[in-house]
Design an enzyme around this catalytic site. Sequence first.
Site, PDB file in Angstrom:
ATOM      1  N   PRO A  15     -38.784   1.881  25.080  1.00 20.40           N
ATOM      2  CA  PRO A  15     -38.400   3.258  24.527  1.00 20.40           C
ATOM      3  C   PRO A  15     -39.993   3.986  24.113  1.00 20.40           C
ATOM      4  CG  PRO A  15     -37.661   1.336  23.344  1.00 20.40           C
ATOM      5  CD  PRO A  15     -38.585   0.882  24.125  1.00 20.40           C
ATOM      6  N   GLU A  16     -39.975   5.226  24.512  1.00 22.72           N
ATOM      7  CA  GLU A  16     -41.034   6.154  24.017  1.00 22.72           C
ATOM      8  C   GLU A  16     -40.479   7.194  22.992  1.00 22.72           C
ATOM      9  OE1 GLU A  16     -42.903   7.720  27.431  1.00 22.72           O
ATOM     10  OE2 GLU A  16     -42.541   6.462  28.895  1.00 22.72           O
TER      11      GLU A  16
END
Length: 271
Positions: A2-3
Amino acid sequence: MPELPEVETTKNGIKPYLIGQTIETVIVRQRLLRWPIPQELPERVKGQRIDSVLRRAKYILINLQQGTLIVHLGMSGSLWIVESSTMPNKHDHVDILLTNRCRLRYRDPRRFGTLLWTENDPRQHRLLVSLGPEPFDDHFNGDYLYQHSKNRTISVKSFIMDSHTVVGIGNIYANEALFRAAIHPKRRAGRISKQRYQKLTESIRFVLQEAISQGGTTLRDFVNGEGKPGYFQQTLQVYNRGGEKCRYCKNKIREIRLNQRSTFYCIQCQR
DNA sequence: AGTGCGGCCTGTCCGC
DNA sequence: TGCGGACAGGCCGCAC
């Protein structure tokens, strides 16, 4: 995994189920994450009410009456709400049981994430204290990036992926933002004009905002706080498109390795 | 001080 | 079908 958009989406998904609730129990099935879950964490948070849920960089901060839970999803983590009867699977390392009969479930197959508790201001925690600005902060602008990049020889892609420069930009969105800004990912950070950096900050915000509004990017297994995937992968311009045609100029998207990360750019559009 | 790499993990995919 | 190796959305800590 996840960014920033995926973490933001996760935070927004779980928040309504958490605010005002009290933590009944914390079940830890596997405590050996990137940093081990502190042995005393369950007893420290038990019986506490959740006052707010915030994001700083890629960390989710769950503020309790006393202290804060700090969650990082690493590369493969997810955090979502399940009915209290849902059986855990192999990599569901933690369940946080709430008074509203919901469970906050933490899954992380690769265990690069972390779950910590701090008594003090989480912003002063060693993992958060030296982070750069949020991309949506007013002072993250062309002038800031230009000043910060003076004499820097690293590639601009590595520069914007460095959390001391700006937080939240991982490999996917670094590739996408550089495409939008028409900047070659290998260009040295110190050899870019203030004007082009201004364009880059706008591109970063555009790409991140667009991804947030589409619920993030799901390449394999990302799900938001309600267990649903994102759709931004359909909007990707260069990431994972090596050998395909640029949507604008029809030239080739090239794939290279830059600091051991897959890097994609248009051979015509990006200079 | 700035830069780049190793390593932490599991799962998947590809070639043999 | 099995096996080895490369690779994957992050990022700290350490060498140079």
